[in-house]
Design a protein around this motif. Structure first.
Motif, PDB file in Angstrom:
ATOM      1  N   GLU A  80      -6.397   6.220   2.873  1.00 26.83           N
ATOM      2  CA  GLU A  80      -5.064   5.996   2.659  1.00 26.83           C
ATOM      3  C   GLU A  80      -4.169   4.702   2.292  1.00 26.83           C
ATOM      4  O   GLU A  80      -3.194   4.269   2.761  1.00 26.83           O
ATOM      5  CB  GLU A  80      -4.891   6.640   4.167  1.00 26.83           C
ATOM      6  N   ILE A  81      -5.235   3.625   2.901  1.00 27.82           N
ATOM      7  CA  ILE A  81      -4.930   2.559   2.553  1.00 27.82           C
ATOM      8  C   ILE A  81      -4.202   1.804   1.774  1.00 27.82           C
ATOM      9  O   ILE A  81      -3.059   1.570   1.535  1.00 27.82           O
ATOM     10  CB  ILE A  81      -5.469   1.643   3.888  1.00 27.82           C
ATOM     11  N   ALA A  82      -5.325   2.178   1.277  1.00 24.43           N
ATOM     12  CA  ALA A  82      -5.249   1.532   0.059  1.00 24.43           C
ATOM     13  C   ALA A  82      -3.905   2.757  -1.008  1.00 24.43           C
ATOM     14  O   ALA A  82      -3.304   1.927  -2.156  1.00 24.43           O
ATOM     15  CB  ALA A  82      -6.931   2.250  -1.571  1.00 24.43           C
ATOM     16  N   GLU A  83      -4.369   4.020  -0.839  1.00 29.65           N
ATOM     17  CA  GLU A  83      -2.677   4.734  -1.428  1.00 29.65           C
ATOM     18  C   GLU A  83      -1.735   4.483  -0.944  1.00 29.65           C
ATOM     19  O   GLU A  83      -0.759   4.460  -1.852  1.00 29.65           O
ATOM     20  CB  GLU A  83      -3.316   6.229  -0.876  1.00 29.65           C
ATOM     21  N   ARG A  84      -1.738   3.964   0.586  1.00 32.27           N
ATOM     22  CA  ARG A  84      -0.550   3.589   0.851  1.00 32.27           C
ATOM     23  C   ARG A  84       0.373   2.144  -0.057  1.00 32.27           C
ATOM     24  O   ARG A  84       1.374   2.422  -0.511  1.00 32.27           O
ATOM     25  CB  ARG A  84       0.073   4.042   1.940  1.00 32.27           C
ATOM     26  N   VAL A  85      -0.347   1.265   0.264  1.00 35.07           N
ATOM     27  CA  VAL A  85      -0.293   0.045  -0.061  1.00 35.07           C
ATOM     28  C   VAL A  85       0.249   0.650  -2.044  1.00 35.07           C
ATOM     29  O   VAL A  85       0.957  -0.688  -1.955  1.00 35.07           O
ATOM     30  CB  VAL A  85      -1.753  -1.064  -0.178  1.00 35.07           C
ATOM     31  N   ALA A  86      -1.020   0.736  -2.775  1.00 37.32           N
ATOM     32  CA  ALA A  86      -0.626   1.170  -4.017  1.00 37.32           C
ATOM     33  C   ALA A  86       1.131   1.182  -4.237  1.00 37.32           C
ATOM     34  O   ALA A  86       1.927   1.113  -4.736  1.00 37.32           O
ATOM     35  CB  ALA A  86      -1.839   2.609  -4.591  1.00 37.32           C
ATOM     36  N   ALA A  87       1.185   2.794  -3.632  1.00 37.07           N
ATOM     37  CA  ALA A  87       2.476   3.175  -3.901  1.00 37.07           C
ATOM     38  C   ALA A  87       3.416   1.960  -2.757  1.00 37.07           C
ATOM     39  O   ALA A  87       4.647   2.186  -4.390  1.00 37.07           O
ATOM     40  CB  ALA A  87       2.586   4.658  -2.680  1.00 37.07           C
ATOM     41  N   LEU A  88       3.636   1.901  -2.408  1.00 38.70           N
ATOM     42  CA  LEU A  88       4.953   0.606  -1.587  1.00 38.70           C
ATOM     43  C   LEU A  88       5.205  -0.804  -2.561  1.00 38.70           C
ATOM     44  O   LEU A  88       5.960  -0.818  -3.086  1.00 38.70           O
ATOM     45  CB  LEU A  88       4.465   0.062   0.081  1.00 38.70           C
ATOM     46  N   ALA A  89       3.336  -1.669  -3.049  1.00 41.90           N
ATOM     47  CA  ALA A  89       3.702  -2.367  -3.870  1.00 41.90           C
ATOM     48  C   ALA A  89       3.766  -1.891  -5.610  1.00 41.90           C
ATOM     49  O   ALA A  89       4.122  -3.027  -5.818  1.00 41.90           O
ATOM     50  CB  ALA A  89       2.378  -3.133  -3.626  1.00 41.90           C
ATOM     51  N   ALA A  90       3.853  -1.054  -5.605  1.00 40.12           N
ATOM     52  CA  ALA A  90       3.995   0.052  -7.155  1.00 40.12           C
ATOM     53  C   ALA A  90       2.805  -1.129  -7.802  1.00 40.12           C
ATOM     54  O   ALA A  90       3.262  -1.928  -8.909  1.00 40.12           O
ATOM     55  CB  ALA A  90       4.943  -0.841  -7.632  1.00 40.12           C
ATOM     56  N   ARG A  91       1.131  -1.435  -6.904  1.00 46.06           N
ATOM     57  CA  ARG A  91       0.354  -2.188  -7.618  1.00 46.06           C
ATOM     58  C   ARG A  91      -1.073  -1.101  -7.892  1.00 46.06           C
ATOM     59  O   ARG A  91      -1.612  -0.485  -6.734  1.00 46.06           O
ATOM     60  CB  ARG A  91       0.028  -3.665  -7.220  1.00 46.06           C
ATOM     61  N   ARG A  92      -2.096  -1.528  -8.657  1.00 44.26           N
ATOM     62  CA  ARG A  92      -3.448  -0.722  -8.303  1.00 44.26           C
ATOM     63  C   ARG A  92      -3.787  -1.657  -7.377  1.00 44.26           C
ATOM     64  O   ARG A  92      -3.968  -2.394  -7.045  1.00 44.26           O
ATOM     65  CB  ARG A  92      -3.638  -0.973  -9.842  1.00 44.26           C
ATOM     66  N   VAL A  93      -4.647  -0.302  -6.690  1.00 44.84           N
ATOM     67  CA  VAL A  93      -5.429  -0.837  -5.537  1.00 44.84           C
ATOM     68  C   VAL A  93      -7.031  -1.079  -5.767  1.00 44.84           C
ATOM     69  O   VAL A  93      -6.647   0.465  -6.079  1.00 44.84           O
ATOM     70  CB  VAL A  93      -5.544  -0.783  -4.083  1.00 44.84           C
ATOM     71  N   GLY A  94      -7.773  -1.592  -6.734  1.00 48.62           N
ATOM     72  CA  GLY A  94      -8.744  -1.248  -7.101  1.00 48.62           C
ATOM     73  C   GLY A  94     -10.254  -1.686  -6.456  1.00 48.62           C
ATOM     74  O   GLY A  94     -11.569  -1.223  -5.563  1.00 48.62           O
ATOM     75  N   ARG A  95      -9.902  -1.844  -4.367  1.00 46.60           N
ATOM     76  CA  ARG A  95     -11.071  -2.359  -4.044  1.00 46.60           C
ATOM     77  C   ARG A  95     -10.407  -2.468  -2.476  1.00 46.60           C
ATOM     78  O   ARG A  95      -9.365  -3.394  -2.350  1.00 46.60           O
ATOM     79  CB  ARG A  95     -11.536  -3.516  -4.242  1.00 46.60           C
ATOM     80  N   VAL A  96     -11.002  -1.800  -1.362  1.00 50.86           N
ATOM     81  CA  VAL A  96     -10.277  -2.371  -0.027  1.00 50.86           C
ATOM     82  C   VAL A  96     -12.139  -1.974   1.001  1.00 50.86           C
ATOM     83  O   VAL A  96     -12.503  -1.144   0.305  1.00 50.86           O
ATOM     84  CB  VAL A  96      -9.465  -0.646   0.369  1.00 50.86           C
ATOM     85  N   ASP A  97     -11.899  -3.146   1.176  1.00 47.37           N
ATOM     86  CA  ASP A  97     -13.322  -3.450   2.114  1.00 47.37           C
ATOM     87  C   ASP A  97     -12.528  -3.770   3.664  1.00 47.37           C
ATOM     88  O   ASP A  97     -11.425  -3.986   3.756  1.00 47.37           O
ATOM     89  CB  ASP A  97     -13.546  -4.705   2.235  1.00 47.37           C
ATOM     90  N   LEU A  98     -12.621  -2.548   4.748  1.00 49.16           N
ATOM     91  CA  LEU A  98     -12.572  -2.178   6.001  1.00 49.16           C
ATOM     92  C   LEU A  98     -13.534  -2.638   6.916  1.00 49.16           C
ATOM     93  O   LEU A  98     -14.735  -2.316   6.529  1.00 49.16           O
ATOM     94  CB  LEU A  98     -12.179  -0.901   5.710  1.00 49.16           C
TER      95      LEU A  98
END
Length: 114
Positions: A82-100
């Motif tokens: 969900e973090i990856a999807e929401r950041v990608a949508a808000l920033a209009a950037r592709r998110v390639g990796r999320v380390d949590l």
């Protein structure tokens, strides 16, 4: 009459601004205050690489016994996605990796009924 021609110029979003967006999103998704979330932003083949450290918020063990079991790992994976999807949508950037990473556990006790 309004002119519909585009206005010359460019828009640049700094890494600091992207980090603030990622922090806010992670805090919202994880249900913790933004001040307890640490994020680092990097690049991985042109996509954002996020590293998020925050406390894990969970219900009490007594309340968990009454609800269907969802492992902490399943909850973390869902939050990461969900973090990856929401950041990608808000920033209009592709998110390639999320380390949590979780650095603490916050246990919510159920409220008392009066």
């Amino acid at each position: 009459m309004t002119d519909t021609a585009p206005i010359p110029g460019r828009t640049h979003i700094t890494a600091r601004a992207l980090g603030a967006v990622a922090t806010g999103v992670a805090a919202s998704v994880l249900g913790v205050p933004a001040g307890r979330v640490r994020t680092e932003i990097g690049d991985i083949n042109g996509a954002l690489a996020l590293s998020v450290t925050a406390p894990l918020r969970t219900g009490s063990l007594r309340a968990s016994a009454r609800t269907p079991p969802v492992t902490l790992l399943e909850r973390a994976e869902s939050a990461r996605e969900e973090i990856a999807e929401r950041v990608a949508a808000l920033a209009a950037r592709r998110v390639g990796r999320v380390d949590l990473s979780f650095n603490a556990a916050e246990i919510r006790e159920p409220g008392r009924v009066q």
